[in-house]
Design an enzyme around this catalytic site. Sequence first.
Site, PDB file in Angstrom:
ATOM      1  N   CYS A 101      37.005  36.602  60.759  1.00 42.48           N
ATOM      2  CA  CYS A 101      36.897  35.522  59.777  1.00 42.48           C
ATOM      3  C   CYS A 101      35.837  35.815  58.714  1.00 42.48           C
ATOM      4  O   CYS A 101      35.891  35.294  57.612  1.00 42.48           O
ATOM      5  CB  CYS A 101      36.625  34.190  60.464  1.00 42.48           C
ATOM      6  N   HIS A 146      44.236  34.301  72.407  1.00 43.66           N
ATOM      7  CA  HIS A 146      44.742  35.464  71.653  1.00 43.66           C
ATOM      8  C   HIS A 146      43.831  36.688  71.735  1.00 43.66           C
ATOM      9  O   HIS A 146      44.195  37.767  71.291  1.00 43.66           O
ATOM     10  CB  HIS A 146      45.043  35.083  70.190  1.00 43.66           C
ATOM     11  N   SER A 185      39.531  31.772  74.590  1.00 43.61           N
ATOM     12  CA  SER A 185      40.596  31.786  73.582  1.00 43.61           C
ATOM     13  C   SER A 185      41.691  32.745  74.041  1.00 43.61           C
ATOM     14  O   SER A 185      41.395  33.876  74.457  1.00 43.61           O
ATOM     15  CB  SER A 185      40.011  32.264  72.250  1.00 43.61           C
ATOM     16  N   THR A 243      49.702  16.041  71.640  1.00 46.74           N
ATOM     17  CA  THR A 243      50.706  16.551  72.584  1.00 46.74           C
ATOM     18  C   THR A 243      50.352  17.977  72.983  1.00 46.74           C
ATOM     19  O   THR A 243      50.059  18.811  72.123  1.00 46.74           O
ATOM     20  CB  THR A 243      52.108  16.507  71.930  1.00 46.74           C
TER      21      THR A 243
HETATM   22  C1  PLP Z   1      32.697  35.170  70.187  1.00 46.60           C
HETATM   23  C2  PLP Z   1      33.790  34.406  69.512  1.00 46.60           C
HETATM   24  N1  PLP Z   1      33.796  33.075  69.595  1.00 46.60           N
HETATM   25  C3  PLP Z   1      34.754  32.329  69.020  1.00 46.60           C
HETATM   26  C4  PLP Z   1      35.778  32.918  68.313  1.00 46.60           C
HETATM   27  C5  PLP Z   1      36.827  32.062  67.682  1.00 46.60           C
HETATM   28  O1  PLP Z   1      38.028  32.141  68.402  1.00 46.60           O
HETATM   29  P1  PLP Z   1      39.446  31.738  67.748  1.00 46.60           P
HETATM   30  O2  PLP Z   1      39.842  32.888  66.883  1.00 46.60           O
HETATM   31  O3  PLP Z   1      40.340  31.565  68.930  1.00 46.60           O
HETATM   32  O4  PLP Z   1      39.243  30.488  66.991  1.00 46.60           O
HETATM   33  C6  PLP Z   1      35.809  34.309  68.189  1.00 46.60           C
HETATM   34  C7  PLP Z   1      36.857  34.968  67.395  1.00 46.60           C
HETATM   35  O5  PLP Z   1      36.682  36.051  66.886  1.00 46.60           O
HETATM   36  C8  PLP Z   1      34.790  35.076  68.807  1.00 46.60           C
HETATM   37  O6  PLP Z   1      34.767  36.396  68.723  1.00 46.60           O
END
Ligand code: PLP
Length: 383
Positions: A323, A200, A198, A236
Amino acid sequence: MIYLDNSATSLPYDEVLDTYQKTAIRHFGNPSSLHDYGSVAEQLLRKARQSIANILDINTGELTFTSGGTEGNNLAIKGAAYARRGRGNHIITSAVEHPSVLETCRYLETHGFEVTYLPVDREGRVSLENVKEAIRESTILVSIMHVNHETGAIQPVEKIGEWLKSQEKIRFHVDHVQGATKVPLELKNSGIDLCTFSAHKIHGLKGTGLVYIRNGVRVEPLFHGGGQEQNVRSGTENLPGIVAFAKALRLSFERYQDAKDSLEKNKELLIQACRDREGMVVNTPDEISAPHIVNVSVLGARPEIVIQALTKKNIHVSSKSACASRLQTASEVLAAQFGHEERAETGLRFSFSHETKEADIRQLLSALDEIVPEIRRVNEVNV
Ligand SMILES: Cc1ncc(COP(=O)(O)O)c(C=O)c1O
């Protein structure tokens, strides 16, 4: 401002923002269009793909761009599970995965799949032995993360991958979202079939990510449409985000490599200082853990109250994954590691960037010394 929540998200590099803006303005064409704007965009996409493939030492055809880690984990797990459904319906994962893995597995359980959630030891690790014991005739997929998002514990994915090479029927997925650019992981010849990244989390932009899908590994797409990304992920392409991701990946590899010693020193300083303080227990294992994450339980103090008090001092930390942090429940990760004791309800996560300084850690410690006794006192009065 002291920002110690880099595992939730990280500040995009100036160079990344600059690349994004220039690409978005100058090369706004759709890479699938046949006119000049399209072909220039398509060339740029190809260049970014090549540059990322070179950095990760994989083939360009093994890269699928996504919107981030959550989509990547969904694509890898659901995609591999549905593609192999004819051969079995059993999936193995661990109890300490990110919600984007755990919830995906729970969803699949409602659609005919069976899932084993492996336990972890008190250092937060699964063992290869446990993986072997959980294997059934019907096992089609193993999904184990590299670096834990709450504690920084590193899972033995290299060992698991090596062993799984002999299990031809089983696909191996690794969530590398927290480990990327901080903890080395070879993909080529590793036994890893699918791996999630990912942008960010590595100073790139939100809304961009990728999944490594090893040559020859089939996944069912989640999105159907124009057939972009070799028919695996229609839609896209987010060209400016992808070009910016390539830049973030290169810069992060360089900068985290340069900052390796200072990250380790700061981690050690924080761990030792917390151990020396009464009522603080360190949840991050001493050995085999990432250099940028320290998890500590502050007994007798609710994490959300500590976080608020630190915020007032302009120090920003978190408890669990971003989250899940609004849920005032015990951390699933710490509960799997230590059981449902107070420790699992009072964890705080401090996650550094390559720019975190010793002075930041010392300031954090003085702030904790000031606020924690008061929070505990109020807590006792209210009990
Ligand atoms: C280990 C792990 N996997 C997946 C994710 C999800 O990534 P994204 O925020 O890019 O959806 C996170 C985000 O905190 C993470 O720490």
